[in-house]
Design a protein around this motif. Sequence first.
Motif, short mmCIF file in Angstrom:
data_model
loop_
_atom_site.label_atom_id
_atom_site.label_comp_id
_atom_site.label_asym_id
_atom_site.label_seq_id
_atom_site.Cartn_x
_atom_site.Cartn_y
_atom_site.Cartn_z
N GLN A 104 0.83 -1.21 0.00
CA GLN A 104 0.00 0.00 0.00
C GLN A 104 0.86 1.26 0.00
OE1 GLN A 104 -3.29 -0.24 -0.58
NE2 GLN A 104 -2.66 -2.39 -0.74
N ALA A 105 1.96 1.23 0.71
CA ALA A 105 2.88 2.38 0.71
C ALA A 105 3.49 2.58 -0.67
CB ALA A 105 3.97 2.18 1.76
N ALA A 106 3.83 1.49 -1.34
CA ALA A 106 4.40 1.59 -2.68
C ALA A 106 3.38 2.13 -3.68
CB ALA A 106 4.92 0.23 -3.14
N LYS A 107 2.10 1.84 -3.44
CA LYS A 107 1.05 2.31 -4.35
C LYS A 107 0.95 3.83 -4.35
CE LYS A 107 -3.21 1.06 -3.56
NZ LYS A 107 -4.34 0.13 -3.38
N ALA A 108 1.39 4.48 -3.27
CA ALA A 108 1.42 5.93 -3.25
C ALA A 108 2.44 6.46 -4.26
CB ALA A 108 1.75 6.43 -1.85
N GLN A 109 3.43 5.64 -4.61
CA GLN A 109 4.39 6.02 -5.64
C GLN A 109 3.77 5.82 -7.02
OE1 GLN A 109 8.24 4.12 -5.09
NE2 GLN A 109 8.04 4.20 -2.85
N SER A 110 3.18 4.65 -7.27
CA SER A 110 2.53 4.35 -8.54
C SER A 110 1.92 2.97 -8.47
CB SER A 110 3.54 4.41 -9.71
OG SER A 110 4.49 3.36 -9.60
N PHE A 111 0.95 2.71 -9.35
CA PHE A 111 0.42 1.36 -9.45
C PHE A 111 1.54 0.39 -9.82
CE2 PHE A 111 -4.13 2.85 -10.45
CZ PHE A 111 -4.60 2.47 -9.21
N ARG A 112 2.42 0.80 -10.70
CA ARG A 112 3.49 -0.09 -11.15
C ARG A 112 4.40 -0.49 -10.00
NH1 ARG A 112 8.66 0.94 -14.98
NH2 ARG A 112 9.05 -1.22 -15.56
N ALA A 113 4.75 0.48 -9.14
CA ALA A 113 5.60 0.18 -7.99
C ALA A 113 4.93 -0.85 -7.09
CB ALA A 113 5.92 1.46 -7.22
N ALA A 114 3.62 -0.66 -6.84
CA ALA A 114 2.90 -1.60 -5.97
C ALA A 114 2.80 -2.97 -6.61
CB ALA A 114 1.51 -1.05 -5.66
N GLU A 115 2.51 -3.00 -7.91
CA GLU A 115 2.40 -4.28 -8.62
C GLU A 115 3.70 -5.07 -8.53
OE1 GLU A 115 -0.61 -2.96 -12.27
OE2 GLU A 115 1.50 -3.44 -12.65
N GLN A 116 4.81 -4.40 -8.79
CA GLN A 116 6.09 -5.10 -8.83
C GLN A 116 6.56 -5.51 -7.44
OE1 GLN A 116 7.51 -6.16 -11.68
NE2 GLN A 116 5.61 -5.36 -12.57
N LEU A 117 6.28 -4.68 -6.42
CA LEU A 117 6.62 -5.08 -5.06
C LEU A 117 5.77 -6.27 -4.63
CD1 LEU A 117 8.11 -4.81 -2.41
CD2 LEU A 117 6.48 -3.02 -1.74
N ASP A 118 4.49 -6.23 -4.95
CA ASP A 118 3.59 -7.35 -4.65
C ASP A 118 4.12 -8.64 -5.28
OD1 ASP A 118 0.63 -8.33 -3.91
OD2 ASP A 118 1.06 -8.97 -5.96
N LEU A 119 4.49 -8.59 -6.54
CA LEU A 119 5.05 -9.77 -7.22
C LEU A 119 6.31 -10.26 -6.53
CD1 LEU A 119 4.92 -9.31 -11.12
CD2 LEU A 119 3.89 -11.15 -9.76
N ALA A 120 7.20 -9.32 -6.18
CA ALA A 120 8.47 -9.70 -5.56
C ALA A 120 8.26 -10.34 -4.20
CB ALA A 120 9.36 -8.47 -5.44
N LEU A 121 7.28 -9.85 -3.45
CA LEU A 121 7.01 -10.43 -2.12
C LEU A 121 6.37 -11.81 -2.24
CD1 LEU A 121 5.73 -7.19 -0.37
CD2 LEU A 121 7.77 -8.49 0.27
N ARG A 122 5.49 -11.98 -3.22
CA ARG A 122 4.89 -13.31 -3.43
C ARG A 122 5.97 -14.32 -3.80
NH1 ARG A 122 -0.69 -12.73 -3.43
NH2 ARG A 122 -1.36 -10.59 -3.81
N ARG A 123 6.85 -13.91 -4.69
CA ARG A 123 7.92 -14.83 -5.10
C ARG A 123 8.87 -15.11 -3.92
NH1 ARG A 123 9.34 -17.24 -9.46
NH2 ARG A 123 11.46 -18.04 -9.65
N ALA A 124 9.15 -14.09 -3.13
CA ALA A 124 10.03 -14.28 -1.97
C ALA A 124 9.47 -15.35 -1.03
CB ALA A 124 10.22 -12.96 -1.23
N PHE A 125 8.15 -15.31 -0.82
CA PHE A 125 7.55 -16.29 0.08
C PHE A 125 7.40 -17.65 -0.57
CE2 PHE A 125 3.58 -18.29 1.75
CZ PHE A 125 4.10 -18.68 2.98
N TRP A 126 6.70 -17.69 -1.71
CA TRP A 126 6.33 -18.98 -2.30
C TRP A 126 7.48 -19.69 -3.01
CZ3 TRP A 126 2.10 -21.38 -0.90
CH2 TRP A 126 1.02 -20.65 -0.42
N ALA A 127 8.40 -18.96 -3.59
CA ALA A 127 9.45 -19.58 -4.40
C ALA A 127 10.82 -19.55 -3.75
CB ALA A 127 9.54 -18.90 -5.77
N GLU A 128 11.00 -18.69 -2.72
CA GLU A 128 12.34 -18.51 -2.15
C GLU A 128 12.40 -18.77 -0.66
OE1 GLU A 128 13.26 -14.53 -3.31
OE2 GLU A 128 13.40 -15.02 -5.46
N SER A 129 11.26 -19.09 -0.03
CA SER A 129 11.22 -19.40 1.41
C SER A 129 11.84 -18.29 2.25
CB SER A 129 11.93 -20.73 1.69
OG SER A 129 11.32 -21.79 0.99
#
Length: 230
Positions: A104-129
């Motif tokens: 949500q904090a990244a979304k204040a920068q842009s939708f793109r920033a929030a989208e890419q952070l969301d993707l990176a966090l999902r991958r960090a959890f599900w694919a990288e433990s």
Amino acid sequence: MTEADLTPPPGVITVFSDIWCSFAHIAVHRMHSARTRLGLDGKVWFDHRAFPLELLNNAPSPRPGTDSEVARNASLEPAAGWQLWQAKDWLYPSTTLPALEAVQAAKAQSFRAAEQLDLALRRAFWAESRCISNRKVILEAAKAAEVVDVAELEAALDDGRARSELSAQAAAARSDQVNCSPHLFLPDGTDHANPGIKVRWEGGYGIGWPVIESDDPKAFDELLQRAATA
């Protein structure tokens, strides 16, 4: 948060989800893939909002539940990135609220920033433990996303400027307007819970396993096209 607040403007899809949710991991991956395949990058944006399962269930997400989903759901969308938890047991995240707040904090920068952070966090959890409740991991994911102003994000986490927005989204998630993670809302006023996938559970969550009764990976194509032309 009213019904009008859930209906986005043309070119935007509102997405309620939790990073802990494997079905949301599939949905977000498919949304990004479909957007690129359809030539809609830069024309349709994803407005990520929190569906914090730990607040709705009054408890952290049980690791046996996520473990039981990996093998079955990874077979639906392998490219999203998956693995059984590989880090030390005590590094398994006890909360996703800091990560959801960071999006949500990244979304204040842009939708793109929030989208890419969301993707990176999902991958960090599900694919990288990785322990996405840890501030250092969140900021490393923001750096890996490349489009996030990490210093600005860190300042936002310091002063908690996105926390009230997270609380408002949690209240919407508790209402009868939002049913599950993921739940999508389109500019035409329609909403779609867990698009393309029909699932039931065999046994209780964390004890049994998900049974996929049907799966249509192309379900997002129509939703994206409708958002683009609304």
